[in-house]
Write a protein that holds these residues in place. Structure first.
Motif, PDB file in Angstrom:
ATOM      1  N   ILE A  12       0.881  -1.164   0.000  1.00  0.00           N
ATOM      2  CA  ILE A  12       0.000   0.000   0.000  1.00  0.00           C
ATOM      3  C   ILE A  12       0.916   1.209   0.000  1.00  0.00           C
ATOM      4  N   ALA A  13       0.988   1.882  -1.150  1.00  0.00           N
ATOM      5  CA  ALA A  13       1.866   3.035  -1.315  1.00  0.00           C
ATOM      6  C   ALA A  13       1.088   4.324  -1.087  1.00  0.00           C
ATOM      7  N   ILE A  14       1.777   5.348  -0.576  1.00  0.00           N
ATOM      8  CA  ILE A  14       1.143   6.631  -0.325  1.00  0.00           C
ATOM      9  C   ILE A  14       2.007   7.746  -0.902  1.00  0.00           C
ATOM     10  N   ASP A  15       1.441   8.921  -1.010  1.00  0.00           N
ATOM     11  CA  ASP A  15       2.169  10.128  -1.386  1.00  0.00           C
ATOM     12  C   ASP A  15       2.300  10.977  -0.124  1.00  0.00           C
ATOM     13  N   ARG A  16       3.471  11.010   0.470  1.00  0.00           N
ATOM     14  CA  ARG A  16       3.639  11.716   1.741  1.00  0.00           C
ATOM     15  C   ARG A  16       3.566  13.228   1.596  1.00  0.00           C
ATOM     16  N   LYS A  17       3.542  13.727   0.394  1.00  0.00           N
ATOM     17  CA  LYS A  17       3.348  15.160   0.182  1.00  0.00           C
ATOM     18  C   LYS A  17       1.873  15.534   0.271  1.00  0.00           C
ATOM     19  N   ARG A  18       1.018  14.533   0.339  1.00  0.00           N
ATOM     20  CA  ARG A  18      -0.417  14.772   0.419  1.00  0.00           C
ATOM     21  C   ARG A  18      -0.955  14.278   1.754  1.00  0.00           C
ATOM     22  N   LEU A  47      -3.744   6.172   9.482  1.00  0.00           N
ATOM     23  CA  LEU A  47      -3.310   4.775   9.461  1.00  0.00           C
ATOM     24  C   LEU A  47      -3.362   4.235   8.047  1.00  0.00           C
ATOM     25  N   THR A  48      -2.415   3.387   7.714  1.00  0.00           N
ATOM     26  CA  THR A  48      -2.407   2.722   6.417  1.00  0.00           C
ATOM     27  C   THR A  48      -3.053   1.353   6.571  1.00  0.00           C
ATOM     28  N   GLY A  49      -4.031   1.074   5.723  1.00  0.00           N
ATOM     29  CA  GLY A  49      -4.814  -0.145   5.804  1.00  0.00           C
ATOM     30  C   GLY A  49      -6.280   0.168   5.626  1.00  0.00           C
ATOM     31  N   LEU A 106      -8.719  -7.139   9.711  1.00  0.00           N
ATOM     32  CA  LEU A 106      -8.634  -5.740   9.264  1.00  0.00           C
ATOM     33  C   LEU A 106      -7.574  -4.972  10.052  1.00  0.00           C
ATOM     34  N   PHE A 107      -6.316  -5.304   9.756  1.00  0.00           N
ATOM     35  CA  PHE A 107      -5.160  -4.713  10.442  1.00  0.00           C
ATOM     36  C   PHE A 107      -4.734  -3.415   9.775  1.00  0.00           C
ATOM     37  N   SER A 108      -4.378  -2.432  10.609  1.00  0.00           N
ATOM     38  CA  SER A 108      -3.843  -1.159  10.128  1.00  0.00           C
ATOM     39  C   SER A 108      -2.719  -0.708  11.038  1.00  0.00           C
ATOM     40  N   THR A 109      -1.852   0.163  10.502  1.00  0.00           N
ATOM     41  CA  THR A 109      -0.747   0.684  11.316  1.00  0.00           C
ATOM     42  C   THR A 109      -0.376   2.082  10.868  1.00  0.00           C
ATOM     43  N   GLY A 110       0.329   2.799  11.754  1.00  0.00           N
ATOM     44  CA  GLY A 110       0.789   4.159  11.464  1.00  0.00           C
ATOM     45  C   GLY A 110       1.499   4.735  12.663  1.00  0.00           C
ATOM     46  N   ARG A 140       2.257   7.649   7.016  1.00  0.00           N
ATOM     47  CA  ARG A 140       2.491   9.061   7.318  1.00  0.00           C
ATOM     48  C   ARG A 140       2.851   9.205   8.796  1.00  0.00           C
ATOM     49  N   ASP A 141       3.344  10.395   9.159  1.00  0.00           N
ATOM     50  CA  ASP A 141       3.629  10.618  10.576  1.00  0.00           C
ATOM     51  C   ASP A 141       2.327  10.791  11.348  1.00  0.00           C
ATOM     52  N   GLY A 142       2.432  10.835  12.678  1.00  0.00           N
ATOM     53  CA  GLY A 142       1.257  10.771  13.537  1.00  0.00           C
ATOM     54  C   GLY A 142       0.314  11.948  13.441  1.00  0.00           C
ATOM     55  N   VAL A 143       0.797  13.104  12.935  1.00  0.00           N
ATOM     56  CA  VAL A 143      -0.102  14.258  12.787  1.00  0.00           C
ATOM     57  C   VAL A 143      -0.387  14.556  11.325  1.00  0.00           C
ATOM     58  N   ASP A 144      -0.156  13.562  10.461  1.00  0.00           N
ATOM     59  CA  ASP A 144      -0.517  13.682   9.045  1.00  0.00           C
ATOM     60  C   ASP A 144       0.205  14.832   8.353  1.00  0.00           C
TER      61      ASP A 144
END
Length: 367
Positions: free
Chosen positions: A4-10, A71-73, A227-231, A44-48
């Motif tokens: 699961i890829a993200i754009d950390r600039k967003r 969270l990612t997931g 339904l696992f998620s993490t961040g 992403r970091d904890g405060v998005d």
């Protein structure tokens, strides 16, 4: 290998197909994996991303609190059923090069004393975090995920929301369900979804610093697929995370799963964890050189609040802050150092009336 890829600039709200920031069983999975299959989750970091390298203390007050803990997931694990135990193995964890630590007014263990915002920007490089705001301090790498959890059932959502509402009615500090800043932004997950600040029986924001690479986290399964998620990645943290933030960072984490069935799984009431090796290099997990300050359940006015472990913990922390101020650090700098590097340890809970908590800090961080 699935990713699961993200754009950390967003922000997560601008890329809602990559995750969520509430716990609710109606949030659909983003990927499905078999037992033993490795999956890579970018986080992403904890405060998005609201506190980046160019931000200042003034930006802390403007943060959207409803967006905390992107969270990612979720990840759907085949074969996981309610009543099972999910084993989550942290195979690898790669930090991003920037981190921060913040004193956030209204939060933290000493929130009644620290009411002014304070922000430290960290540069993460070659296994260390350093900052111009704390010259002479370097924090060694011991990265882990602050938030890891599975979805609660509908019944759990109702029960846990009710117990927290009851606590709120008794004057407790609680963040009840609130759709403001929620992702998903609509539906029952937004209106009823549990906020992520407190950990619960499903895991969540546990901030257990021993959950580093090689550790295994065990969570009770409440819905099909778990339904696992993490961040909320942390580059390093003291046991206690006392100012409410660690060395906060974005991270890429690789995990794999095993589903455990049977009586032990059904009897599980809270998360468990294990590690076959050292969770951090031994010289940091059990530092050769350290300073420590004790705390006992005795108030400033001399009243003895026997067996009050919270007061003993508070006094240990205050005594360590005093010690660091004697060495030339400001009050806010000392609080941050304690949050990222000092371990609050229960020394005894038997010598009534004065339990002892120790705040222990490795000397080698001052290099």
């Amino acid at each position: 290998m699935k990713t699961i890829a993200i754009d950390r600039k967003r922000r997560l709200k601008d890329e809602p197909g990559t995750g969520h920031n509430r716990f609710h069983p109606d949030i659909p999975p983003l990927v499905t994996v078999d037992e033993g299959e490795e999956v890579v989750l970018e986080t992403r970091d904890g405060v998005d991303g609201q506190l980046g390298p160019s931000t200042t203390e003034a930006d802390i007050a403007a943060m959207d609190a409803g967006a905390v803990h992107p969270l990612t997931g979720p990840v759907f694990v085949k074969g996981a059923q309610p009543g099972d135990m999910l084993e989550v193995e942290f195979v690898d964890l790669v930090p991003q090069p920037y981190g921060f630590t913040a004193i956030v007014p209204g939060l933290g263990f000493l929130r009644d004393l620290f009411t002014t915002p304070f922000l430290v920007h960290w540069q993460i490089r070659d296994g260390w975090a350093t900052s111009s705001a704390l010259r002479g301090v370097r924090i060694p790498a011991a990265p882990f995920m602050g938030v890891s959890g599975v979805a609660p059932s509908h019944a759990q959502v109702r029960a846990w929301a009710a117990r927290e509402q009851e606590l709120l009615g008794r004057g407790g500090l609680v963040f009840p369900p609130d759709a403001a800043g929620a992702v998903p932004g609509q539906g029952r997950a937004a209106a009823e979804g549990l906020r992520t600040l407190p950990p619960r029986e499903n895991g969540g924001n546990m901030d257990v610093k021993q959950l580093t690479k090689g550790s295994k986290l065990f969570l009770p399964v409440a819905v099909e697929g778990a339904l696992f998620s993490t961040g909320d990645g942390h580059f390093a943290q003291g046991d206690g995370e006392v100012c409410v933030t660690a060395v906060e960072m974005g991270a890429t984490v690789a995990v794999r799963f095993r589903v455990l069935k049977g009586a032990a799984a059904r009897a599980m009431r809270a998360p468990r964890y294990a590690h076959a090796g050292y969770f951090a290099p031994p010289e940091w997990a059990a530092p050769r050189g350290f300073i420590a300050a004790m705390g006992m359940p005795i108030r400033d006015d001399g009243v003895n609040e026997g067996e009050n472990l919270t007061l003993a913990c508070r006094n240990a922390l205050l005594n360590m802050i005093d010690l660091l101020q004697e060495r030339g650090w400001s009050r806010e700098q000392a609080y941050v150092i304690c949050s990222v590097a000092a371990d609050l340890r229960i020394s005894n809970v038997v010598d009534i009336p004065n339990y002892v908590v120790s705040a222990l800090l490795p000397e080698a961080i001052f290099g």
